[in-house]
Design a protein around this motif. Sequence first.
Motif, mmCIF file in Angstrom:
data_model
loop_
_atom_site.group_PDB
_atom_site.id
_atom_site.type_symbol
_atom_site.label_atom_id
_atom_site.label_comp_id
_atom_site.label_asym_id
_atom_site.label_seq_id
_atom_site.Cartn_x
_atom_site.Cartn_y
_atom_site.Cartn_z
ATOM 1 N N ARG A 181 0.828 -1.213 0.000
ATOM 2 C CA ARG A 181 0.000 0.000 0.000
ATOM 3 C C ARG A 181 0.858 1.259 0.000
ATOM 4 O O ARG A 181 0.599 2.200 -0.759
ATOM 5 C CB ARG A 181 -0.930 -0.005 1.222
ATOM 6 C CG ARG A 181 -1.864 1.196 1.302
ATOM 7 C CD ARG A 181 -2.947 0.959 2.346
ATOM 8 N NE ARG A 181 -2.357 0.714 3.662
ATOM 9 C CZ ARG A 181 -2.090 1.673 4.549
ATOM 10 N NH1 ARG A 181 -2.358 2.931 4.252
ATOM 11 N NH2 ARG A 181 -1.580 1.372 5.730
ATOM 12 N N PHE A 184 2.467 1.850 -3.358
ATOM 13 C CA PHE A 184 1.504 2.432 -4.299
ATOM 14 C C PHE A 184 1.279 3.917 -4.010
ATOM 15 O O PHE A 184 1.240 4.741 -4.937
ATOM 16 C CB PHE A 184 0.180 1.669 -4.216
ATOM 17 C CG PHE A 184 -0.959 2.362 -4.906
ATOM 18 C CD1 PHE A 184 -1.056 2.363 -6.285
ATOM 19 C CD2 PHE A 184 -1.935 3.018 -4.170
ATOM 20 C CE1 PHE A 184 -2.106 3.007 -6.925
ATOM 21 C CE2 PHE A 184 -2.988 3.655 -4.792
ATOM 22 C CZ PHE A 184 -3.076 3.650 -6.177
ATOM 23 N N LEU A 188 1.869 6.965 -6.424
ATOM 24 C CA LEU A 188 0.692 7.771 -6.763
ATOM 25 C C LEU A 188 0.988 9.265 -6.612
ATOM 26 O O LEU A 188 0.474 10.094 -7.367
ATOM 27 C CB LEU A 188 -0.478 7.370 -5.867
ATOM 28 C CG LEU A 188 -1.829 8.029 -6.151
ATOM 29 C CD1 LEU A 188 -2.327 7.650 -7.538
ATOM 30 C CD2 LEU A 188 -2.845 7.624 -5.095
ATOM 31 N N LEU A 233 0.581 2.000 -11.743
ATOM 32 C CA LEU A 233 -0.612 2.493 -11.058
ATOM 33 C C LEU A 233 -1.883 1.882 -11.654
ATOM 34 O O LEU A 233 -2.822 1.547 -10.926
ATOM 35 C CB LEU A 233 -0.676 4.025 -11.141
ATOM 36 C CG LEU A 233 0.435 4.802 -10.441
ATOM 37 C CD1 LEU A 233 0.198 6.299 -10.588
ATOM 38 C CD2 LEU A 233 0.541 4.427 -8.973
ATOM 39 N N TYR A 236 -2.356 -1.642 -10.436
ATOM 40 C CA TYR A 236 -2.765 -1.693 -9.025
ATOM 41 C C TYR A 236 -4.208 -1.240 -8.840
ATOM 42 O O TYR A 236 -5.002 -1.910 -8.168
ATOM 43 C CB TYR A 236 -1.832 -0.823 -8.184
ATOM 44 C CG TYR A 236 -2.105 -0.883 -6.687
ATOM 45 C CD1 TYR A 236 -1.345 -1.712 -5.866
ATOM 46 C CD2 TYR A 236 -3.101 -0.117 -6.092
ATOM 47 C CE1 TYR A 236 -1.583 -1.777 -4.500
ATOM 48 C CE2 TYR A 236 -3.349 -0.178 -4.736
ATOM 49 C CZ TYR A 236 -2.591 -1.012 -3.947
ATOM 50 O OH TYR A 236 -2.837 -1.069 -2.595
ATOM 51 N N GLN A 237 -4.555 -0.099 -9.422
ATOM 52 C CA GLN A 237 -5.829 0.532 -9.127
ATOM 53 C C GLN A 237 -6.988 -0.065 -9.922
ATOM 54 O O GLN A 237 -8.082 -0.265 -9.377
ATOM 55 C CB GLN A 237 -5.744 2.037 -9.404
ATOM 56 C CG GLN A 237 -6.985 2.815 -9.021
ATOM 57 C CD GLN A 237 -7.236 2.809 -7.510
ATOM 58 O OE1 GLN A 237 -6.302 2.764 -6.732
ATOM 59 N NE2 GLN A 237 -8.509 2.838 -7.120
ATOM 60 N N PHE A 238 -6.778 -0.342 -11.203
ATOM 61 C CA PHE A 238 -7.880 -0.753 -12.058
ATOM 62 C C PHE A 238 -7.893 -2.259 -12.346
ATOM 63 O O PHE A 238 -8.960 -2.867 -12.425
ATOM 64 C CB PHE A 238 -7.840 0.031 -13.373
ATOM 65 C CG PHE A 238 -8.009 1.515 -13.181
ATOM 66 C CD1 PHE A 238 -9.261 2.052 -12.921
ATOM 67 C CD2 PHE A 238 -6.919 2.356 -13.240
ATOM 68 C CE1 PHE A 238 -9.417 3.409 -12.734
ATOM 69 C CE2 PHE A 238 -7.065 3.722 -13.051
ATOM 70 C CZ PHE A 238 -8.323 4.251 -12.796
ATOM 71 N N LYS A 240 -6.498 -4.310 -10.302
ATOM 72 C CA LYS A 240 -6.501 -4.900 -8.950
ATOM 73 C C LYS A 240 -5.423 -5.966 -8.774
ATOM 74 O O LYS A 240 -5.608 -6.919 -8.022
ATOM 75 C CB LYS A 240 -7.877 -5.499 -8.632
ATOM 76 C CG LYS A 240 -9.040 -4.520 -8.769
ATOM 77 C CD LYS A 240 -8.889 -3.336 -7.839
ATOM 78 C CE LYS A 240 -10.062 -2.367 -7.965
ATOM 79 N NZ LYS A 240 -9.919 -1.166 -7.098
ATOM 80 N N ARG A 242 -2.073 -7.500 -7.337
ATOM 81 C CA ARG A 242 -1.354 -7.386 -6.087
ATOM 82 C C ARG A 242 -0.252 -8.451 -6.080
ATOM 83 O O ARG A 242 -0.237 -9.359 -6.899
ATOM 84 C CB ARG A 242 -2.273 -7.606 -4.877
ATOM 85 C CG ARG A 242 -3.428 -6.630 -4.757
ATOM 86 C CD ARG A 242 -2.947 -5.233 -4.390
ATOM 87 N NE ARG A 242 -4.071 -4.358 -4.097
ATOM 88 C CZ ARG A 242 -4.721 -3.654 -4.998
ATOM 89 N NH1 ARG A 242 -4.380 -3.752 -6.281
ATOM 90 N NH2 ARG A 242 -5.717 -2.858 -4.660
#
Length: 273
Positions: A181, A184, A188, A233, A236-238, A240, A242
């Motif tokens: 986290r 990221f 970000l 990014l 990670y964000q869209f 998902k 990990r």
Amino acid sequence: MIGLNLLYILIIIFYCLSVLGYFIDFIQNNQKVNRLAFWLLSIVWVLQLLFLSLRAFEYSRLPIMTIFEGMFFYAWVLVTFSLIINKLYRMDFLVFIVNLVGFSILTVSLFAQAGDVSPELSDLLISELLIIHIVVLLISYAMFTLSFSFSMLYFFQHQMLKQKRWGEKMQRTGNLSNLERFSFLFALIGVPLMMIGLILGVIWAWVKFETFPWYDLKVISSFILLIVYGCYLFQYQFKKRRGYSLALLNIAAFLVLLINYFLSSSFSEFHIW
């Protein structure tokens, strides 16, 4: 000048001792050495700030205009954020990784030209837009370095879990979800800062020269770097995504950053830092 040289030597010595202390703590879990390393790093921060202030007074300008000054400022930003993070979260291993990178950059700066810029170039550098451009990009590099450091801790933690090496070292690196986290979050922050820095650079070049060197190697590698971190990014964000593979992607992105910062600067015909 002699005073600045002596101050620089002191910074290198204290920085070296601090990194050595964090390394010993990393191997032996020695809290006394850890506290000593933290205070040595605090001294480094003060000396770096003094060095930047004296150099600013000597040349009557913001000391970020040469390759040497850019590296020095970059290292100072890393020390600043590592001290803050260590104070808030007590992540000793992260501080060790961040300052290992910072010490390497500071050492490499020894081989960079440390003198003042030429009068012609100094006139160009007066532009406040250019100063903001440089500062924003250097801070974005610092954010990416912190993101890389968290990913490296994730990598080490993953390897220890894979090899079933339970112990205090694994506990002190933090849990995998937090490392992921924070990695990221710093990326970000770094991506929009870099985007802003690049936009400011394009505007400044267009205002000063009525053109922009799109084919300059430094420019090309900067946009490639932005795309690589943008992919990280996005995954990670869209998507998902990990885990271990994403940490490796972030580590690879930092290697692109190093190429952008050092290699492309050597071959760029437009940039001096």
